[in-house]
Design a protein around this motif. Structure first.
Motif, PDB file in Angstrom:
ATOM      1  N   PHE A 101      -1.152   9.290  17.282  1.00 20.90           N
ATOM      2  CA  PHE A 101       0.045   9.784  16.788  1.00 20.90           C
ATOM      3  C   PHE A 101       0.958   8.268  16.273  1.00 20.90           C
ATOM      4  CE2 PHE A 101       4.394   9.334  17.994  1.00 20.90           C
ATOM      5  CZ  PHE A 101       5.140  10.139  17.334  1.00 20.90           C
ATOM      6  N   VAL A 102       0.686   7.616  17.282  1.00 24.79           N
ATOM      7  CA  VAL A 102       1.142   5.781  16.937  1.00 24.79           C
ATOM      8  C   VAL A 102       0.474   5.666  16.195  1.00 24.79           C
ATOM      9  CG1 VAL A 102       0.209   3.950  18.218  1.00 24.79           C
ATOM     10  CG2 VAL A 102       0.666   5.645  19.771  1.00 24.79           C
ATOM     11  N   PHE A 103      -1.098   5.587  15.492  1.00 22.81           N
ATOM     12  CA  PHE A 103      -1.524   5.143  14.482  1.00 22.81           C
ATOM     13  C   PHE A 103      -0.002   5.543  13.034  1.00 22.81           C
ATOM     14  CE2 PHE A 103      -6.136   3.883  16.107  1.00 22.81           C
ATOM     15  CZ  PHE A 103      -5.431   2.477  15.133  1.00 22.81           C
ATOM     16  N   ILE A 104       0.008   6.881  12.977  1.00 23.09           N
ATOM     17  CA  ILE A 104       1.147   7.933  11.982  1.00 23.09           C
ATOM     18  C   ILE A 104       2.244   6.988  12.014  1.00 23.09           C
ATOM     19  CG2 ILE A 104       2.067   9.305  10.817  1.00 23.09           C
ATOM     20  CD1 ILE A 104      -0.549  10.746  11.778  1.00 23.09           C
ATOM     21  N   LEU A 105       2.451   6.465  13.499  1.00 20.88           N
ATOM     22  CA  LEU A 105       3.973   6.402  13.751  1.00 20.88           C
ATOM     23  C   LEU A 105       4.372   4.787  12.831  1.00 20.88           C
ATOM     24  CD1 LEU A 105       6.775   6.918  14.436  1.00 20.88           C
ATOM     25  CD2 LEU A 105       6.516   5.922  16.474  1.00 20.88           C
ATOM     26  N   ALA A 106       2.607   3.856  13.137  1.00 19.26           N
ATOM     27  CA  ALA A 106       3.414   2.773  12.696  1.00 19.26           C
ATOM     28  C   ALA A 106       3.025   2.546  11.615  1.00 19.26           C
ATOM     29  CB  ALA A 106       1.734   1.692  13.524  1.00 19.26           C
ATOM     30  N   GLY A 107       2.141   3.077  10.787  1.00 20.42           N
ATOM     31  CA  GLY A 107       1.793   3.366   8.755  1.00 20.42           C
ATOM     32  C   GLY A 107       3.164   3.102   8.494  1.00 20.42           C
ATOM     33  N   ILE A 108       3.633   3.371   8.677  1.00 13.99           N
ATOM     34  CA  ILE A 108       5.258   4.849   8.477  1.00 13.99           C
ATOM     35  C   ILE A 108       5.894   3.040   8.718  1.00 13.99           C
ATOM     36  CG2 ILE A 108       7.389   6.031   8.498  1.00 13.99           C
ATOM     37  CD1 ILE A 108       4.874   8.108   9.081  1.00 13.99           C
ATOM     38  N   LEU A 109       6.204   3.268  10.149  1.00  6.62           N
ATOM     39  CA  LEU A 109       7.622   2.225  10.131  1.00  6.62           C
ATOM     40  C   LEU A 109       7.247   1.072  10.136  1.00  6.62           C
ATOM     41  CD1 LEU A 109       8.488   3.264  14.014  1.00  6.62           C
ATOM     42  CD2 LEU A 109       9.447   3.496  11.578  1.00  6.62           C
ATOM     43  N   ILE A 110       5.636   0.304  10.053  1.00 10.34           N
ATOM     44  CA  ILE A 110       5.493  -1.715   9.524  1.00 10.34           C
ATOM     45  C   ILE A 110       6.320  -1.623   8.231  1.00 10.34           C
ATOM     46  CG2 ILE A 110       3.532  -3.132   9.684  1.00 10.34           C
ATOM     47  CD1 ILE A 110       2.423  -1.678  12.330  1.00 10.34           C
ATOM     48  N   LYS A 111       6.681  -2.020   7.968  1.00 11.23           N
ATOM     49  CA  LYS A 111       6.590  -2.870   6.530  1.00 11.23           C
ATOM     50  C   LYS A 111       7.307  -3.871   6.966  1.00 11.23           C
ATOM     51  CE  LYS A 111      10.645   0.020   4.524  1.00 11.23           C
ATOM     52  NZ  LYS A 111      11.757  -0.065   3.137  1.00 11.23           N
ATOM     53  N   VAL A 112       6.277  -4.459   5.407  1.00 10.02           N
ATOM     54  CA  VAL A 112       6.030  -5.989   4.923  1.00 10.02           C
ATOM     55  C   VAL A 112       6.802  -6.510   3.620  1.00 10.02           C
ATOM     56  CG1 VAL A 112       5.644  -8.328   4.265  1.00 10.02           C
ATOM     57  CG2 VAL A 112       3.924  -6.588   6.010  1.00 10.02           C
ATOM     58  N   PRO A 113       8.214  -7.422   3.223  1.00 10.57           N
ATOM     59  CA  PRO A 113       9.156  -7.271   2.140  1.00 10.57           C
ATOM     60  C   PRO A 113       8.614  -7.658   1.468  1.00 10.57           C
ATOM     61  CG  PRO A 113      10.004  -8.813   3.929  1.00 10.57           C
ATOM     62  CD  PRO A 113       9.209  -7.681   4.986  1.00 10.57           C
ATOM     63  N   ARG A 114       8.161  -7.296   0.269  1.00  8.70           N
ATOM     64  CA  ARG A 114       7.778  -7.622  -0.901  1.00  8.70           C
ATOM     65  C   ARG A 114       8.908  -9.144  -1.461  1.00  8.70           C
ATOM     66  NH1 ARG A 114       6.037  -3.502  -5.144  1.00  8.70           N
ATOM     67  NH2 ARG A 114       4.635  -1.987  -3.615  1.00  8.70           N
ATOM     68  N   THR A 115       7.305 -10.158  -1.734  1.00 15.47           N
ATOM     69  CA  THR A 115       7.454 -11.749  -1.921  1.00 15.47           C
ATOM     70  C   THR A 115       8.148 -11.764  -4.370  1.00 15.47           C
ATOM     71  OG1 THR A 115       5.399 -12.242  -2.450  1.00 15.47           O
ATOM     72  CG2 THR A 115       6.267 -12.588  -0.366  1.00 15.47           C
ATOM     73  N   ALA A 116       8.156 -12.408  -4.228  1.00 17.44           N
ATOM     74  CA  ALA A 116       8.658 -12.472  -5.278  1.00 17.44           C
ATOM     75  C   ALA A 116       6.666 -12.447  -6.509  1.00 17.44           C
ATOM     76  CB  ALA A 116       9.208 -13.914  -5.922  1.00 17.44           C
ATOM     77  N   ALA A 117       6.378 -13.785  -5.583  1.00 16.93           N
ATOM     78  CA  ALA A 117       4.628 -13.359  -5.786  1.00 16.93           C
ATOM     79  C   ALA A 117       4.261 -12.503  -6.083  1.00 16.93           C
ATOM     80  CB  ALA A 117       3.838 -14.345  -5.997  1.00 16.93           C
ATOM     81  N   THR A 118       4.812 -11.696  -5.106  1.00 19.53           N
ATOM     82  CA  THR A 118       3.651  -9.402  -5.467  1.00 19.53           C
ATOM     83  C   THR A 118       4.781  -8.997  -6.999  1.00 19.53           C
ATOM     84  OG1 THR A 118       3.673  -9.662  -3.293  1.00 19.53           O
ATOM     85  CG2 THR A 118       3.495  -7.722  -4.225  1.00 19.53           C
ATOM     86  N   LYS A 119       6.354  -9.476  -6.333  1.00 18.95           N
ATOM     87  CA  LYS A 119       7.006  -8.199  -7.661  1.00 18.95           C
ATOM     88  C   LYS A 119       5.962  -9.117  -9.332  1.00 18.95           C
ATOM     89  CE  LYS A 119      11.415  -7.549  -4.833  1.00 18.95           C
ATOM     90  NZ  LYS A 119      12.573  -7.823  -5.062  1.00 18.95           N
ATOM     91  N   ALA A 120       5.938 -10.320  -9.378  1.00 18.63           N
ATOM     92  CA  ALA A 120       5.618 -10.549 -10.767  1.00 18.63           C
ATOM     93  C   ALA A 120       4.398 -10.368 -11.170  1.00 18.63           C
ATOM     94  CB  ALA A 120       5.558 -12.457 -10.295  1.00 18.63           C
ATOM     95  N   SER A 121       3.165 -10.109  -9.990  1.00 19.76           N
ATOM     96  CA  SER A 121       2.040  -9.761 -10.232  1.00 19.76           C
ATOM     97  C   SER A 121       1.844  -8.159 -11.040  1.00 19.76           C
ATOM     98  CB  SER A 121       1.227  -9.435  -9.180  1.00 19.76           C
ATOM     99  OG  SER A 121       1.351  -9.162  -8.040  1.00 19.76           O
ATOM    100  N   ARG A 122       2.831  -7.411  -9.866  1.00 21.76           N
ATOM    101  CA  ARG A 122       3.063  -6.030 -10.579  1.00 21.76           C
ATOM    102  C   ARG A 122       3.651  -6.130 -11.449  1.00 21.76           C
ATOM    103  NH1 ARG A 122       3.608  -2.192  -7.208  1.00 21.76           N
ATOM    104  NH2 ARG A 122       1.498  -1.440  -7.233  1.00 21.76           N
ATOM    105  N   ALA A 123       4.042  -6.966 -12.127  1.00 16.62           N
ATOM    106  CA  ALA A 123       4.730  -6.723 -13.721  1.00 16.62           C
ATOM    107  C   ALA A 123       4.225  -7.022 -14.486  1.00 16.62           C
ATOM    108  CB  ALA A 123       5.873  -7.843 -13.822  1.00 16.62           C
ATOM    109  N   LYS A 124       2.589  -7.633 -14.385  1.00 17.36           N
ATOM    110  CA  LYS A 124       1.829  -7.834 -15.608  1.00 17.36           C
ATOM    111  C   LYS A 124       1.368  -6.516 -15.914  1.00 17.36           C
ATOM    112  CE  LYS A 124       1.082 -12.572 -14.917  1.00 17.36           C
ATOM    113  NZ  LYS A 124      -0.123 -13.756 -14.148  1.00 17.36           N
TER     114      LYS A 124
END
Length: 124
Positions: A101-124
């Motif tokens: 339960f703790v692993f599932i809860l953490a997987g849902i709640l731990i969120k890293v904000p996307r950086t501009a570099a991540t957004k640019a690489s996904r746009a390619k």
């Protein structure tokens, strides 16, 4: 061109859940561990759970969610197959489900904000 054939524009996600995949894999391993609790295959489950606990704790550090760190360090220590702790019976069975339960809860709640570099690489 029909009215409904306009291209859909999806709003970009503001964050990514890096801990979700390792959290779900660890939860599945823990539930499998309930089945092989008394067998020799439980050592493999212990390795998987302890390694994935350290991985999820690293993602928690990256997300600046430090409060997850003691939880997953404790899980890594308790499920450590190198120096196993003498747990057995109903408490160990309950710990398997609680950790899943703790692993599932953490997987849902731990969120890293996307950086501009991540957004640019996904746009390619």
């Amino acid at each position: 061109m029909p009215k409904n054939s306009r291209p859909r524009q999806n709003a970009p996600a503001v964050g990514q859940r890096n801990a979700l995949a390792p959290g779900l894999i660890a939860a599945m391993a823990l539930l499998l561990g309930v089945v092989v609790l008394d067998g020799g295959g439980f050592t493999i489950v212990q390795f998987v759970v302890s390694i994935l606990a350290l991985i999820v704790s690293w993602f928690a550090v990256q997300a600046h969610q430090w409060w997850w760190l003691p939880v997953f360090i404790a899980i890594a220590v308790v499920w450590n197959p190198v120096v196993p702790l003498p747990f057995e019976g109903q408490w160990w069975l309950a710990a398997q489900f609680a950790a899943a339960f703790v692993f599932i809860l953490a997987g849902i709640l731990i969120k890293v904000p996307r950086t501009a570099a991540t957004k640019a690489s996904r746009a390619k």
